[in-house]
Design a protein around this motif. Structure first.
Motif, PDB file in Angstrom:
ATOM      1  N   ASN A 521      46.750  72.534   8.128  1.00  0.00           N
ATOM      2  CA  ASN A 521      46.883  73.870   8.733  1.00  0.00           C
ATOM      3  C   ASN A 521      45.823  74.812   8.189  1.00  0.00           C
ATOM      4  O   ASN A 521      45.213  75.582   8.933  1.00  0.00           O
ATOM      5  CB  ASN A 521      48.260  74.463   8.428  1.00  0.00           C
ATOM      6  N   VAL A 566      57.604  80.807  10.809  1.00  0.00           N
ATOM      7  CA  VAL A 566      56.676  79.674  10.811  1.00  0.00           C
ATOM      8  C   VAL A 566      57.336  78.349  10.398  1.00  0.00           C
ATOM      9  O   VAL A 566      56.860  77.293  10.790  1.00  0.00           O
ATOM     10  CB  VAL A 566      55.429  79.910   9.919  1.00  0.00           C
ATOM     11  N   GLN A 572      55.384  78.667  16.637  1.00  0.00           N
ATOM     12  CA  GLN A 572      53.979  78.887  16.293  1.00  0.00           C
ATOM     13  C   GLN A 572      53.797  80.375  16.163  1.00  0.00           C
ATOM     14  O   GLN A 572      54.507  81.158  16.801  1.00  0.00           O
ATOM     15  CB  GLN A 572      53.096  78.313  17.388  1.00  0.00           C
ATOM     16  N   ALA A 573      52.869  80.754  15.285  1.00  0.00           N
ATOM     17  CA  ALA A 573      52.733  82.172  14.972  1.00  0.00           C
ATOM     18  C   ALA A 573      52.564  83.006  16.246  1.00  0.00           C
ATOM     19  O   ALA A 573      53.209  84.024  16.420  1.00  0.00           O
ATOM     20  CB  ALA A 573      51.570  82.391  14.034  1.00  0.00           C
ATOM     21  N   THR A 577      47.309  81.565  19.145  1.00  0.00           N
ATOM     22  CA  THR A 577      46.864  80.585  18.151  1.00  0.00           C
ATOM     23  C   THR A 577      47.167  79.195  18.674  1.00  0.00           C
ATOM     24  O   THR A 577      46.398  78.258  18.465  1.00  0.00           O
ATOM     25  CB  THR A 577      47.552  80.782  16.787  1.00  0.00           C
ATOM     26  N   GLY A 583      48.457  72.136  18.466  1.00  0.00           N
ATOM     27  CA  GLY A 583      49.562  71.861  17.531  1.00  0.00           C
ATOM     28  C   GLY A 583      50.896  71.874  18.237  1.00  0.00           C
ATOM     29  O   GLY A 583      51.005  72.334  19.374  1.00  0.00           O
ATOM     30  N   THR A 584      51.890  71.367  17.525  1.00  0.00           N
ATOM     31  CA  THR A 584      53.225  71.231  18.130  1.00  0.00           C
ATOM     32  C   THR A 584      54.210  72.246  17.581  1.00  0.00           C
ATOM     33  O   THR A 584      55.297  72.412  18.128  1.00  0.00           O
ATOM     34  CB  THR A 584      53.804  69.840  17.800  1.00  0.00           C
ATOM     35  N   GLY A 585      53.868  72.873  16.478  1.00  0.00           N
ATOM     36  CA  GLY A 585      54.835  73.785  15.851  1.00  0.00           C
ATOM     37  C   GLY A 585      55.891  73.018  15.065  1.00  0.00           C
ATOM     38  O   GLY A 585      56.912  73.576  14.674  1.00  0.00           O
ATOM     39  N   PHE A 614      50.442  79.284   0.869  1.00  0.00           N
ATOM     40  CA  PHE A 614      51.724  78.575   0.935  1.00  0.00           C
ATOM     41  C   PHE A 614      52.018  78.069  -0.465  1.00  0.00           C
ATOM     42  O   PHE A 614      51.202  77.363  -1.061  1.00  0.00           O
ATOM     43  CB  PHE A 614      51.643  77.403   1.916  1.00  0.00           C
TER      44      PHE A 614
HETATM   45  P1  ADP Z   1      51.285  73.617  14.398  1.00  0.00           P
HETATM   46  O1  ADP Z   1      51.347  72.204  14.817  1.00  0.00           O
HETATM   47  O2  ADP Z   1      51.335  74.584  15.484  1.00  0.00           O
HETATM   48  O3  ADP Z   1      50.248  73.864  13.409  1.00  0.00           O
HETATM   49  P2  ADP Z   1      53.020  74.181  12.183  1.00  0.00           P
HETATM   50  O4  ADP Z   1      54.459  74.093  12.065  1.00  0.00           O
HETATM   51  O5  ADP Z   1      52.202  73.375  11.259  1.00  0.00           O
HETATM   52  O6  ADP Z   1      52.669  73.822  13.681  1.00  0.00           O
HETATM   53  O7  ADP Z   1      52.593  75.676  12.061  1.00  0.00           O
HETATM   54  C1  ADP Z   1      53.338  76.656  12.766  1.00  0.00           C
HETATM   55  C2  ADP Z   1      52.538  77.875  12.988  1.00  0.00           C
HETATM   56  O8  ADP Z   1      52.310  78.570  11.773  1.00  0.00           O
HETATM   57  C3  ADP Z   1      51.133  77.599  13.463  1.00  0.00           C
HETATM   58  O9  ADP Z   1      51.094  77.445  14.894  1.00  0.00           O
HETATM   59  C4  ADP Z   1      50.405  78.813  13.020  1.00  0.00           C
HETATM   60  O10 ADP Z   1      50.557  79.870  13.961  1.00  0.00           O
HETATM   61  C5  ADP Z   1      51.056  79.199  11.744  1.00  0.00           C
HETATM   62  N1  ADP Z   1      50.305  78.710  10.566  1.00  0.00           N
HETATM   63  C6  ADP Z   1      50.601  77.614   9.830  1.00  0.00           C
HETATM   64  N2  ADP Z   1      49.737  77.500   8.786  1.00  0.00           N
HETATM   65  C7  ADP Z   1      48.878  78.535   8.878  1.00  0.00           C
HETATM   66  C8  ADP Z   1      47.766  78.975   8.116  1.00  0.00           C
HETATM   67  N3  ADP Z   1      47.351  78.326   7.028  1.00  0.00           N
HETATM   68  N4  ADP Z   1      47.115  80.089   8.530  1.00  0.00           N
HETATM   69  C9  ADP Z   1      47.519  80.763   9.615  1.00  0.00           C
HETATM   70  N5  ADP Z   1      48.552  80.407  10.375  1.00  0.00           N
HETATM   71  C10 ADP Z   1      49.232  79.297  10.021  1.00  0.00           C
END
Ligand code: ADP
Length: 907
Positions: A521, A566, A572-573, A577, A583-585, A614
């Motif tokens: 990510n 998140v 997803q944010a 994005t 991505g799948t969220g 994180f």
């Molecule tokens: P995805 O497959 O969409 O990445 P995640 O569950 O890994 O699904 O992440 C969920 C959402 O959190 C992402 O779509 C993004 O909007 C936000 N996100 C995750 N990690 C970051 C990061 N390091 N910086 C910015 N936004 C992030």
């Protein structure tokens, strides 16, 4: 006031008290009567006893009188006198006793008469005493001497001239004198007239016998006459006191007895009167007692009636009301509510209670209705929940199956692409195939996420606890993301901030999965700057510790509002994005669930613009005290560190853990150091570490670096990942050791050892390069010797696995299912390794393995292959008798690992 039940009860108690007092008084009167009657009876008995004593004493007097009159004894006289005074005393006592009698005068009269008779008696006794004394006197003075003289005269013969034979007369005379003397004594004693006559006769004989004329005879005659006169006097005296005794005193005694009898009669009459009076009084008392008992009974009955009618019955009635209310009945009429006493108040309370209970009943029935509705709703809800759970389960199952089904063909696609990429290709073809490979990897990532997510949701994912190497964990992270970061022109570093053990206990697979996800990510959402992974560790208790890993990026960041979501699945944010980055969220949702399954926690802090962090905290176990960073020399190494202007590229703790004592330096200080002759400063040259952030910095330090190299200082340079080629440039220009981010703890240690000693620590892998240095290298496949049986029903996969085996220099046969595999193995051909798919038609991999083991192929190396990659799948494979297990898609590295373990290396 009387309306109060309390006052009424008090009245009743007072009535009872009065009755009790009356009863007490009556019984006391009866007792007094009884005592007085007993006293009276005792007194009467006393009086009667005194009277009887009087009688006894008078009888005694009589007896003593007779004794005295007979014997004239002194003692009888004395006894008589004492008895007289006793009788007088009795009379005095009697007088004292009779005072209580009403007719005391009658008693006094009798006593007076008794006293008169007693006086007479006493006087008469006095006369008797005098007579007896005179008698004795006459006898002593006259009678006894007279006879003496007579007897003497009789014996004086000279004086008597017997008239012829008169001797016989003398003897006769003697005889008669003796008889007369004896009779006189008898007479003196009895005063008997016949004795007197006989005495007279004797004296007449004596007188006749002395009828001579002699002087003696005359003398005898005179004496006889005189004695007779005295004896007559004695008789008269006897007669008088005998009369006194027999008539006067006996009469008095009789009178006495008569009077005492009269006294007794009077007493008994009086006693009878007293008895009669007592009886009357007792009767009266009895009637009074009866009356009191009757009154008590009546009052008792009245009280009982009062208690029953006024209190108990009312209380019972009200109790019944309460009971009915308790049983939920409706009570309209409440007994006793018209009363103004306590019962009335109780009834009022019952009525209030009844009212409340009515309200309660209504509320209760409403509540029951509501609860019934609630229950129905709950039932419907639980039905819906069950349906939903079932749906989720079905969905998870479906997803799991789907991903499994998709992974199998994907395995083929990816394997084949990899194989084609290894062959001679034109530029365009290679580019397209690389893109196809990348897309395939993305697709596999998505499929893996879906598979994990479904398994977590279905509760089928379990966490391991095994010992793992922290160095390997960091290596893996670096090799997985350094290239990706580099491709985006990003910096990437992994910093071990606090002393980290070489080994920890936990689930390395899942920890890596979490780190890869966070780093993926971070790389995905960062366009400029870089990604830092900061690792710290601290011991929490014996055998346990807390591993904290922060993944910091300088990417787009996440708004505060979105930070809360998140970690939700499919979240997803924001839409944009999602569109921009894809991505799948699911990634963070899986991360959070995995972290929680491992007992840890994860948090995000981010600001839109500067980037995100994180922070992951994981409880882990510890197995020993060995640390990833150790001192590179036995001595402390004095070090001058010229850190970069934009921030030091080495952490203080990192270098101090490696045994360096660091002094922050500057260009000027380094210049000054070079000016000083060494022998004047120290025997050992200090180590010089220099951050080279970019080309400009390198240019600026060109002279310094040259001078340091010339002066033979141990110098080492540290660069970031970007810009590319900087490290190589420095190395070739000055021949200095360069450490390029990202590096693992072992690489840092090797670098410092190299700077200090001129070559890496002999104990570590001398040829190890930092991961950044190794990037881009395509290592040649290792070669092995052996014949392998590939058991796989999917033809594409047969080709892929075959190609991998060929690349490794191995020969192979193919079997389409378990049956064919069993036939091939038992056909006497020798196989060094069997790669056995699990899910196959006709006979699956487990069955085939069991068959082979049961048929004597105990040493045959069988490695299972399956798209299922859960811990249970591995365990099951071992249980079924397999030696190893590989999850699809099969990668050449996995096969190399298996081959290195079981096969002979080739040339
Ligand atoms: P995805 O497959 O969409 O990445 P995640 O569950 O890994 O699904 O992440 C969920 C959402 O959190 C992402 O779509 C993004 O909007 C936000 N996100 C995750 N990690 C970051 C990061 N390091 N910086 C910015 N936004 C992030």
């Amino acid at each position: 006031m009387l309306k109060s039940l309390r006052v009424q009860v008090l009245f009743v108690i007072a009535g009872f008290a009065v009755i009790l007092i009356v009863q007490g008084v009556l019984s006391r009167a009866s007792q007094t009567l009884l005592i007085s009657s007993q006293e009276q009876a005792a007194q009467s008995a006393n009086e009667v006893a005194v009277v009887y004593e009087l009688d006894r004493n008078v009888i005694d007097l009589q007896r003593n009188l007779l004794i005295y009159s007979e014997t004239a004894s002194q003692s009888a006289q004395l006894r008589f006198t004492s008895l007289i005074s006793e009788v007088a005393g009795d009379l005095v006592a009697m007088e004292a006793l009779i005072n209580r009698h009403e007719d005391a005068e009658d008693y006094e009269d009798l006593i007076r008469r008794l006293r008169t008779h007693l006086d007479v008696y006493e006087d008469s006794f006095g006369d008797v005493v005098i007579a007896r004394r005179r008698q004795a006197d006459i006898a002593e003075r006259h009678v006894k001497p007279g006879f003496e003289r007579l007897k003497a005269l009789v014996h004086q013969p000279s004086k008597v001239e017997p008239a012829g034979g008169q001797r016989g007369n003398i003897s006769l005379l003697e005889y008669h004198v003796a008889v007369a003397e004896s009779l006189s004594y008898q007479y003196m004693a009895e005063s008997d007239a016949r004795v007197a006559e006989k005495l007279k006769g004797q004296f007449a004989i004596i007188t006749s016998l002395a009828s001579g004329s002699s002087e003696v005879d005359a003398e005898i005659k005179r004496e006889a006459t005189a004695s007779l006169k005295y004896i007559a006097q004695l008789g008269a005296l006897s007669g008088s006191y005998v009369f006194n005794v027999n008539v006067v005193m006996a009469g008095s005694a009789n009178e006495f007895f008569y009077l005492t009898r009269a006294l007794r009669e009077l007493l008994s009459i009086d006693q009878a009167k007293i008895d009669a009076a007592l009886l009357v009084e007792a009767e009266k008392n009895k009637s009074r007692s009866n009356l009191a008992i009757l009154a008590s009974a009546v009052v008792g009955l009245l009280i009982a009636y009062f208690l029953i009618a006024r209190i108990l019955r009312s209380i019972r009635a009200i109790t019944l009301v309460f009971r009915r209310l308790h049983e939920g009945e409706e009570v309209v009429v409440i007994p006793g509510s018209d009363r103004s006493d306590e019962i009335g108040e109780l009834a009022e309370a019952a009525s209030a209670f009844s009212e409340k209970s009515g309200q309660l009943r209504t509320a209760l029935s409403e509540m029951q209705a509501a609860s019934l509705r609630q229950e129905l709703l709950n039932q419907a809800l639980s039905l819906e929940k069950e349906k939903a759970e079932q749906a989720v389960k079905s969905k998870s199952m479906f997803l799991a199956n789907m991903s499994h089904e998709v992974r199998t063909p994907m395995n083929g696609v990816m394997g084949l692409i990899n194989q084609v990429l290894k062959s001679e290709l034109g530029g365009k073809q290679r580019e397209y195939l690389n893109k196809a490979n990348y897309s395939g990897q993305v697709l596999m990532g998505v499929i893996n996420d879906i598979l994990d997510f479904s398994k977590i949701e279905a509760g089928k994912l379990s966490i391991e606890r095994v010992s793992f190497s922290t160095e390997k964990m960091i290596d893996y992270l670096i090799s997985a993301y350094a290239l990706q970061a580099q491709q985006k022109n990003l910096n990437f570093s992994v910093n071990v901030i606090t002393s980290l053990p070489t080994h920890l206990l936990g689930d390395p697979l899942r920890i890596n999965q979490v780190l890869l996800n966070l780093c993926s990510n971070a790389v995905k959402f960062t366009d400029a700057g870089g990604i830092e992974v900061n690792i710290s560790f601290r011991d929490t208790a014996a055998g346990t510790g807390l591993l904290t890993i922060g993944v910091v990026d300088s990417g787009v960041g996440i708004s505060e509002q979105q930070q809360g979501r998140v970690f939700d699945s499919f979240a997803q944010a924001d839409g944009s994005t999602s569109r921009k980055f894809g991505g799948t969220g699911l990634g963070l949702a899986i991360v959070k669930q995995l972290v929680e399954l491992m007992g840890g926690s994860i948090d995000v802090s981010s600001t839109e613009g500067p980037g995100s962090e994180f922070l992951l905290s994981l409880p882990v176990g510890t197995t020993g005290t060995e640390r990833a960073l150790r001192p590179v020399s036995a001595d402390i190494i004095e070090t001058h560190y010229l850190a970069g202007a934009g921030g030091a590229l080495l952490e203080n703790t990192q270098v101090s853990d490696c045994g360096l004592r660091v002094t922050r330096s500057s260009r000027q200080l380094l210049g000054a150091l070079l000016q000083r002759p060494l022998e004047k400063t120290a025997a050992v040259k200090p180590m010089i570490l220099i951050d080279l952030a970019d080309q400009d910095v390198v240019e600026g330090l060109r002279d310094t670096l040259a001078a340091l190299t010339l002066a033979d200082y141990p110098v080492g340079c540290v660069t970031q990942m970007q810009p590319l080629g900087l490290a190589d440039y420095v190395r070739s220009e000055w021949g200095l050791p360069v450490l390029r981010h990202p590096f693992s703890p072992a690489q840092l240690q090797d670098f410092l050892a190299e700077v200090w000693g001129g070559s890496p620590d002999a104990s570590s892998d001398a040829s190890r390069e930092s991961a950044g240095e190794a990037l881009g290298d395509l290592p040649l496949d290792p070669q092995f010797v052996g014949h392998v049986l590939v058991v796989e029903d999917n033809e594409v996969n047969q080709v892929v696995i075959g190609a991998i085996l060929s690349d490794l220099g191995l020969t192979y046969d193919v079997a389409g299912d378990g049956l064919q595999a069993a036939a091939a193995v038992t056909s006497a051909k020798h196989y060094d390794l069997v790669l056995m798919d699990i899910q196959m038609p006709n006979m699956d991999g487990y069955e085939a393995t069991r068959f082979l083991r049961d048929n004597g192929y105990a040493d045959l190396i069988i490695c299972g292959l399956s798209a299922n990659a859960m811990k249970e799948d591995y365990e099951k494979a071992y249980r079924e008798g397999m030696n190893a297990y590989l999850a699809k898609p099969v990668h050449i590295d996995d096969v190399v690992e298996i081959a290195s373990k079981y096969l002979v290396p080739g040339a």
